[in-house]
Design a protein around this motif. Structure first.
Motif, PDB file in Angstrom:
ATOM      1  N   ALA A 168      40.565  39.410  41.566  1.00 14.29           N
ATOM      2  CA  ALA A 168      42.032  39.797  40.853  1.00 14.29           C
ATOM      3  C   ALA A 168      42.475  41.173  41.265  1.00 14.29           C
ATOM      4  O   ALA A 168      43.630  41.214  41.305  1.00 14.29           O
ATOM      5  N   ARG A 169      41.490  42.038  41.527  1.00 16.91           N
ATOM      6  CA  ARG A 169      42.049  43.510  41.933  1.00 16.91           C
ATOM      7  C   ARG A 169      42.526  43.340  43.450  1.00 16.91           C
ATOM      8  O   ARG A 169      43.593  44.136  43.630  1.00 16.91           O
ATOM      9  N   LEU A 170      41.783  42.573  44.243  1.00 21.37           N
ATOM     10  CA  LEU A 170      42.503  42.335  45.604  1.00 21.37           C
ATOM     11  C   LEU A 170      43.909  41.952  45.683  1.00 21.37           C
ATOM     12  O   LEU A 170      44.823  42.563  46.278  1.00 21.37           O
ATOM     13  N   GLU A 225      46.868  33.130  41.650  1.00 17.91           N
ATOM     14  CA  GLU A 225      47.122  33.695  40.279  1.00 17.91           C
ATOM     15  C   GLU A 225      46.912  32.577  39.038  1.00 17.91           C
ATOM     16  O   GLU A 225      46.165  33.275  38.063  1.00 17.91           O
ATOM     17  N   ALA A 277      46.054  42.270  42.856  1.00 15.97           N
ATOM     18  CA  ALA A 277      47.162  43.351  42.517  1.00 15.97           C
ATOM     19  C   ALA A 277      47.190  44.427  43.573  1.00 15.97           C
ATOM     20  O   ALA A 277      48.262  44.781  43.805  1.00 15.97           O
ATOM     21  N   ASP A 278      46.045  44.843  44.366  1.00  9.56           N
ATOM     22  CA  ASP A 278      46.284  45.856  45.250  1.00  9.56           C
ATOM     23  C   ASP A 278      47.148  45.655  46.539  1.00  9.56           C
ATOM     24  O   ASP A 278      47.941  46.427  46.772  1.00  9.56           O
ATOM     25  N   ILE A 305      36.722  39.087  39.252  1.00  8.42           N
ATOM     26  CA  ILE A 305      37.147  40.335  38.927  1.00  8.42           C
ATOM     27  C   ILE A 305      37.501  41.140  40.219  1.00  8.42           C
ATOM     28  O   ILE A 305      38.776  41.703  39.988  1.00  8.42           O
ATOM     29  N   ALA A 306      36.932  41.136  41.111  1.00 11.63           N
ATOM     30  CA  ALA A 306      37.200  41.806  42.566  1.00 11.63           C
ATOM     31  C   ALA A 306      38.422  41.100  43.089  1.00 11.63           C
ATOM     32  O   ALA A 306      39.179  41.639  43.766  1.00 11.63           O
TER      33      ALA A 306
END
Length: 232
Positions: free
Chosen positions: A27-29, A53, A31-32, A24-25
């Motif tokens: 995925a956030r990376l 992705e 996206a950010d 999940i980290a």
């Protein structure tokens, strides 16, 4: 682009994650940072894999997997199914990453990198040396190399340009160096004589434009007469 190498194109400042990073980290990376993949690198700097992705989407899709029926399990591939389960239910980057990473050496020619990406249908390759990450070459990097001004322009004399064009023509089975003549003046290549088709004329123009130092191309060829076809 002919003399450029992977080290000239690559982005050296690459965002990476260690294998134990929660998915999940990751995925956030992505996206950010607005990126589509991140290499997984261990404590020694060695590349372990890459999380894309597609890997994250596969992980999310795994949460809604239906249980396999008893009958299907009898005929399934246990090793393959176990690997798929680990990748679609894993909690760390090491669990969900793609391990078969496509990589190139820093000295690999840009044209070779482009061909590799085209053959594999991928958007990026890692640049590694002795297993350690040095950078990433993306399709965008290759496009920037195509539009960058050539440092070799103007370095070649007209005679050397003419010889280079003829040498390139001799490598192509469709190019006729007997009936098609080449002249060069002030860096402008002019084709004289005869050509077999409009496609050949177009090919010759592109061929000449790819020779370093060429400033322009003039096509003064004429359609090949029928009596020459018989003797060709």
């Amino acid at each position: 682009m002919t003399s450029l190498r992977a080290r000239d194109l690559m982005t050296a400042d690459v965002v990476t994650v260690p294998p134990e990073t929660p998915f999940i980290a990751v995925a956030r990376l992505l996206a950010d940072r607005g990126i589509s993949a991140v290499p997984v690198v261990d404590a020694e700097g060695k590349v372990r894999g890459i999380v894309t992705e597609a890997d994250l989407i596969r992980r999310l899709a795994g949460e809604v997997d239906r249980p396999t029926s008893w009958l299907a399990s009898l005929f399934g591939n246990q090793a393959r199914d176990a690997e798929r389960y680990a990748r679609t239910h894993g909690v760390t980057a090491a669990d969900i990453m793609t391990e078969s990473v496509v990589s190139v050496d820093p000295d690999q020619l840009a044209s070779s990198v482009a061909m590799l990406m085209e053959q594999r249908g991928i958007r990026r390759v890692l640049v590694t040396q002795e297993g350690r990450l040095k950078g990433i070459v993306s399709r965008a990097d290759l496009l920037r190399a195509l539009v960058a001004p050539s440092h070799q322009e103007g370095d070649l004399s007209d005679d050397r340009i003419r010889k280079a064009v003829l040498a390139a023509m001799k490598k192509e089975p469709w190019a006729d160096t007997f009936y098609t003549l080449v002249d060069v003046k002030d860096g402008v290549v002019e084709f004289h004589g005869f050509s077999r088709s409009a496609a050949v004329q177009r090919g010759l123009r592109v061929l000449a434009e790819n020779v370093p130092g060429v400033k322009g191309v003039v096509d003064s060829t004429q359609p090949m007469p029928m009596y020459l076809y018989a003797s060709a």
